[in-house]
Design a protein around this motif. Structure first.
Motif, PDB file in Angstrom:
ATOM      1  N   ARG A  13       1.023  -1.088   0.112  1.00 19.07           N
ATOM      2  CA  ARG A  13      -0.178  -0.234  -0.175  1.00 19.07           C
ATOM      3  C   ARG A  13       1.068   1.370  -0.210  1.00 19.07           C
ATOM      4  NH1 ARG A  13      -4.897   2.052   1.588  1.00 19.07           N
ATOM      5  NH2 ARG A  13      -6.153   0.334   0.727  1.00 19.07           N
ATOM      6  N   LEU A  14       0.963   2.214  -1.265  1.00 18.29           N
ATOM      7  CA  LEU A  14       1.574   3.374  -1.377  1.00 18.29           C
ATOM      8  C   LEU A  14       0.756   4.123   0.227  1.00 18.29           C
ATOM      9  CD1 LEU A  14       1.643   3.822  -5.017  1.00 18.29           C
ATOM     10  CD2 LEU A  14       3.744   3.290  -3.182  1.00 18.29           C
ATOM     11  N   LEU A  15       1.722   5.653   0.301  1.00 21.45           N
ATOM     12  CA  LEU A  15       0.885   5.568   1.636  1.00 21.45           C
ATOM     13  C   LEU A  15       1.481   7.401   1.282  1.00 21.45           C
ATOM     14  CD1 LEU A  15      -0.312   5.586   4.832  1.00 21.45           C
ATOM     15  CD2 LEU A  15       2.526   5.851   5.524  1.00 21.45           C
ATOM     16  N   GLY A  24      -1.740   9.233   4.392  1.00 19.58           N
ATOM     17  CA  GLY A  24      -2.432   8.543   4.710  1.00 19.58           C
ATOM     18  C   GLY A  24      -4.110   8.933   5.564  1.00 19.58           C
ATOM     19  N   THR A  25      -4.588   9.991   5.240  1.00 17.64           N
ATOM     20  CA  THR A  25      -6.242  10.409   5.842  1.00 17.64           C
ATOM     21  C   THR A  25      -7.077   9.307   5.020  1.00 17.64           C
ATOM     22  OG1 THR A  25      -6.117  11.974   3.770  1.00 17.64           O
ATOM     23  CG2 THR A  25      -5.104  12.561   5.707  1.00 17.64           C
ATOM     24  N   ASP A  26      -6.846   8.606   4.335  1.00 17.62           N
ATOM     25  CA  ASP A  26      -7.391   7.508   3.887  1.00 17.62           C
ATOM     26  C   ASP A  26      -6.866   6.058   4.071  1.00 17.62           C
ATOM     27  OD1 ASP A  26      -9.741   8.301   2.573  1.00 17.62           O
ATOM     28  OD2 ASP A  26      -8.588   8.385  -0.045  1.00 17.62           O
ATOM     29  N   PRO A  82       0.117  18.610  -1.094  1.00 21.89           N
ATOM     30  CA  PRO A  82      -0.967  18.572  -0.030  1.00 21.89           C
ATOM     31  C   PRO A  82      -2.162  19.494  -0.166  1.00 21.89           C
ATOM     32  CG  PRO A  82       0.666  19.723   1.653  1.00 21.89           C
ATOM     33  CD  PRO A  82       1.421  19.565  -0.444  1.00 21.89           C
ATOM     34  N   TYR A  83      -3.402  19.517   0.147  1.00 25.90           N
ATOM     35  CA  TYR A  83      -4.644  20.592   0.210  1.00 25.90           C
ATOM     36  C   TYR A  83      -3.929  22.172   0.606  1.00 25.90           C
ATOM     37  CZ  TYR A  83      -7.359  16.695  -1.314  1.00 25.90           C
ATOM     38  OH  TYR A  83      -7.991  15.174  -1.935  1.00 25.90           O
ATOM     39  N   GLN A  84      -3.518  21.891   1.792  1.00 27.40           N
ATOM     40  CA  GLN A  84      -2.827  23.267   1.834  1.00 27.40           C
ATOM     41  C   GLN A  84      -2.168  23.876   1.769  1.00 27.40           C
ATOM     42  OE1 GLN A  84      -1.136  22.528   6.235  1.00 27.40           O
ATOM     43  NE2 GLN A  84       0.974  22.702   4.684  1.00 27.40           N
ATOM     44  N   GLY A 102     -14.995  11.987  -3.369  1.00 27.08           N
ATOM     45  CA  GLY A 102     -13.468  12.864  -3.246  1.00 27.08           C
ATOM     46  C   GLY A 102     -13.543  14.495  -4.321  1.00 27.08           C
ATOM     47  N   ASP A 103     -12.931  15.123  -3.995  1.00 27.41           N
ATOM     48  CA  ASP A 103     -13.584  16.788  -3.859  1.00 27.41           C
ATOM     49  C   ASP A 103     -13.229  17.063  -4.970  1.00 27.41           C
ATOM     50  OD1 ASP A 103     -16.122  17.720  -2.708  1.00 27.41           O
ATOM     51  OD2 ASP A 103     -14.475  17.250  -0.423  1.00 27.41           O
ATOM     52  N   GLY A 104     -10.779  16.861  -5.469  1.00 26.48           N
ATOM     53  CA  GLY A 104     -10.849  17.049  -6.398  1.00 26.48           C
ATOM     54  C   GLY A 104     -11.233  16.596  -6.980  1.00 26.48           C
TER      55      GLY A 104
HETATM   56  C1  LIG Z   1     -11.530  13.269   8.936  1.00 26.30           C
HETATM   57  C2  LIG Z   1     -11.146  13.676   7.553  1.00 26.30           C
HETATM   58  C3  LIG Z   1     -11.805  13.347   6.642  1.00 26.30           C
HETATM   59  C4  LIG Z   1     -12.327  14.134   5.839  1.00 26.30           C
HETATM   60  N1  LIG Z   1     -13.097  14.998   4.833  1.00 26.30           N
HETATM   61  C5  LIG Z   1     -12.761  14.861   2.551  1.00 26.30           C
HETATM   62  C6  LIG Z   1     -13.208  15.722   2.191  1.00 26.30           C
HETATM   63  O1  LIG Z   1     -14.071  16.534   2.812  1.00 26.30           O
HETATM   64  N2  LIG Z   1     -13.426  15.307   1.004  1.00 26.30           N
HETATM   65  C7  LIG Z   1     -12.473  14.436   0.120  1.00 26.30           C
HETATM   66  O2  LIG Z   1     -12.417  14.567  -0.542  1.00 26.30           O
HETATM   67  N3  LIG Z   1     -11.551  13.470   0.557  1.00 26.30           N
HETATM   68  C8  LIG Z   1     -11.986  13.442   2.376  1.00 26.30           C
HETATM   69  N4  LIG Z   1     -11.159  12.845   3.110  1.00 26.30           N
HETATM   70  C9  LIG Z   1     -10.410  11.757   2.493  1.00 26.30           C
HETATM   71  C10 LIG Z   1      -8.887  11.642   2.593  1.00 26.30           C
HETATM   72  O3  LIG Z   1      -8.297  13.105   3.457  1.00 26.30           O
HETATM   73  C11 LIG Z   1      -8.294  12.393   1.157  1.00 26.30           C
HETATM   74  O4  LIG Z   1      -9.187  11.494   0.173  1.00 26.30           O
HETATM   75  C12 LIG Z   1      -6.777  12.666   0.987  1.00 26.30           C
HETATM   76  O5  LIG Z   1      -7.492  13.263  -0.872  1.00 26.30           O
HETATM   77  C13 LIG Z   1      -6.117  11.230   0.925  1.00 26.30           C
HETATM   78  O6  LIG Z   1      -5.275  11.704   0.561  1.00 26.30           O
HETATM   79  P1  LIG Z   1      -3.633  10.873   0.948  1.00 26.30           P
HETATM   80  O7  LIG Z   1      -2.643  11.521   0.660  1.00 26.30           O
HETATM   81  O8  LIG Z   1      -3.784  11.497   2.661  1.00 26.30           O
HETATM   82  O9  LIG Z   1      -3.924   9.653   0.637  1.00 26.30           O
HETATM   83  P2  LIG Z   1      -3.201   7.890   1.929  1.00 26.30           P
HETATM   84  O10 LIG Z   1      -4.369   7.358   2.738  1.00 26.30           O
HETATM   85  O11 LIG Z   1      -2.255   8.401   1.754  1.00 26.30           O
HETATM   86  O12 LIG Z   1      -3.714   7.272   0.357  1.00 26.30           O
HETATM   87  C14 LIG Z   1      -5.098   6.984  -0.233  1.00 26.30           C
HETATM   88  C15 LIG Z   1      -5.229   6.141  -1.782  1.00 26.30           C
HETATM   89  O13 LIG Z   1      -4.058   6.883  -2.078  1.00 26.30           O
HETATM   90  C16 LIG Z   1      -3.369   6.026  -2.774  1.00 26.30           C
HETATM   91  N5  LIG Z   1      -2.332   6.495  -3.141  1.00 26.30           N
HETATM   92  C17 LIG Z   1      -1.777   7.928  -2.798  1.00 26.30           C
HETATM   93  N6  LIG Z   1      -0.640   8.197  -3.109  1.00 26.30           N
HETATM   94  C18 LIG Z   1      -0.313   8.104  -4.343  1.00 26.30           C
HETATM   95  C19 LIG Z   1       0.544   7.958  -5.639  1.00 26.30           C
HETATM   96  N7  LIG Z   1       1.151   8.563  -5.322  1.00 26.30           N
HETATM   97  N8  LIG Z   1       0.092   7.108  -6.314  1.00 26.30           N
HETATM   98  C20 LIG Z   1      -0.519   5.570  -6.233  1.00 26.30           C
HETATM   99  N9  LIG Z   1      -1.221   5.399  -5.239  1.00 26.30           N
HETATM  100  C21 LIG Z   1      -1.533   6.527  -3.906  1.00 26.30           C
HETATM  101  C22 LIG Z   1      -2.620   4.763  -1.564  1.00 26.30           C
HETATM  102  O14 LIG Z   1      -1.747   3.710  -1.655  1.00 26.30           O
HETATM  103  C23 LIG Z   1      -4.319   5.001  -0.857  1.00 26.30           C
HETATM  104  O15 LIG Z   1      -4.885   3.555  -1.783  1.00 26.30           O
HETATM  105  C24 LIG Z   1     -10.828  12.737   4.160  1.00 26.30           C
HETATM  106  C25 LIG Z   1     -10.684  12.275   5.646  1.00 26.30           C
HETATM  107  C26 LIG Z   1     -10.374  12.292   7.138  1.00 26.30           C
HETATM  108  C27 LIG Z   1      -9.880  11.281   8.075  1.00 26.30           C
END
Ligand SMILES: Cc1cc2nc3c(=O)[nH]c(=O)nc-3n(C[C@H](O)[C@H](O)[C@H](O)COP(=O)(O)OP(=O)(O)OC[C@H]3O[C@@H](n4cnc5c(N)ncnc54)[C@H](O)[C@@H]3O)c2cc1C
Length: 281
Positions: A23-25, A28-30, A73-75, A118-120
């Motif tokens: 799993r790529l990380l 980590g928010t998902d 990051p979104y920020q 997903g909002d993006g």
């Molecule tokens: C409290 C909370 C609120 C949230 N609110 C929203 C919201 O309002 N809108 C929304 O859209 N989402 C929301 N989310 C979900 C999440 O924040 C988003 O989907 C975010 O874009 C995930 O990004 P990440 O970098 O944290 O992904 P990760 O958790 O690191 O990865 C998510 C998935 O993508 C894969 N991945 C990551 N990077 C890559 C890469 N470079 N290549 C291939 N695969 C990859 C991972 O293997 C995993 O399967 C929320 C989550 C939480 C915990």
């Protein structure tokens, strides 16, 4: 469980080639939610957070496009230069979770998860973004429309990393709106991104959370182009209402724990109508 903390893209790709089931990380928010709730137990993790190549963006003014690394990051995305050049992306980014989630979460993670909510993703659809994928010995570019194939499904191969997206900079209004069960920290019940492209005299509309994939409303877009001169960007109340009605017909919502299909369809008609009225110059 093994955890490989990659510090450059080549090492990350090599680690993934060695364990394609990893799993790529990124933020980590998902992924951490899945692990914490015991929905998923990875055997291998390849952490990308320290891979600087994935955390940068570049504006290619000559081509009129922006490359955004998958780990940005979104920020970052909610502020300038995105606010000015890709306002719909900035608006969508600002609606994601909380400041903490936006500091960690990324567009690459949104694409990796590929939730219809997903909002993006509606933004990438409306702007005809291209997704870039790399493996140890190959690279390919896929139109977002061909990348997302279903609920949490996409065409990424197990040994590929999403390196980023290229998003065209358009001349014209763009906006993103979503409806949720409350005003903040909320997953979309229905969402819409509208982008006016004066160069091609097109209004583009993409819908989120109302189908198995993001939906581009091609019929509604064509109907509008036949009605009005998009380059003038003057949209009447009647045209906007009909635009919303047609968009709702293109949605394919379901009933679930967040909303009924009927409410989702209604929300889309309102979001699309309001976005078009906002596009009035
Ligand atoms: C409290 C909370 C609120 C949230 N609110 C929203 C919201 O309002 N809108 C929304 O859209 N989402 C929301 N989310 C979900 C999440 O924040 C988003 O989907 C975010 O874009 C995930 O990004 P990440 O970098 O944290 O992904 P990760 O958790 O690191 O990865 C998510 C998935 O993508 C894969 N991945 C990551 N990077 C890559 C890469 N470079 N290549 C291939 N695969 C990859 C991972 O293997 C995993 O399967 C929320 C989550 C939480 C915990």
């Amino acid at each position: 469980m093994t955890v490989t903390v990659a510090t450059n893209l080549a090492d990350a790709l090599a680690a993934l080639r060695a364990t394609p089931e990893a799993r790529l990380l990124q933020g980590g928010t998902d992924t951490m939610v899945e692990i914490n709730f015991n929905h998923y137990k990875p055997e291998h993790i390849v952490a990308l957070r320290k891979v600087e190549e994935l955390r940068s963006f570049s504006i290619q003014e000559d081509k009129g496009e922006i490359f955004i690394g998958s780990g940005v990051p979104y920020q970052t995305l909610e502020n300038d230069p995105f606010l000015t050049l890709l306002p719909a992306l900035a608006q969508a980014s600002r609606t994601v979770g909380s400041p903490q989630i936006r500091a960690a979460g990324s567009l690459g993670g949104n694409l990796g998860t590929c939730s219809p909510a997903g909002d993006g993703l509606p933004v990438l659809s409306a702007l005809d973004a291209i997704v870039h994928l790399r493996s140890v010995d190959d690279s390919r570019d896929v139109l977002f429309h061909d990348f997302m194939t279903g609920v949490k499904r996409n065409t990424r191969k197990p040994d590929e990393i999403i390196t980023g997206v290229t998003v065209p900079i358009l001349n014209g209004f763009q906006g993103y709106s979503k409806v949720g069960v409350r005003n903040a920290m909320v997953i979309s019940v229905a969402s819409a991104c509208l982008a006016v492209d004066k160069a091609t005299a097109q209004v583009r509309l993409a819908l989120g959370a109302v189908g198995p994939t993001i939906i581009r409303c091609r019929d509604t877009e064509q109907w509008l182009s036949a009605q009005v001169d998009v380059t003038a960007s003057v949209f009447s109340n009647a045209a906007a209402k009909e635009f919303g009605r047609r968009a709702a017909l293109e949605a394919r919502p379901i009933d679930d724990h967040r909303s009924t299909a009927e409410y989702r369809r209604h929300a889309i008609s309102v979001l699309a109508e309001r976005l078009l009225l906002k596009a009035n110059s």
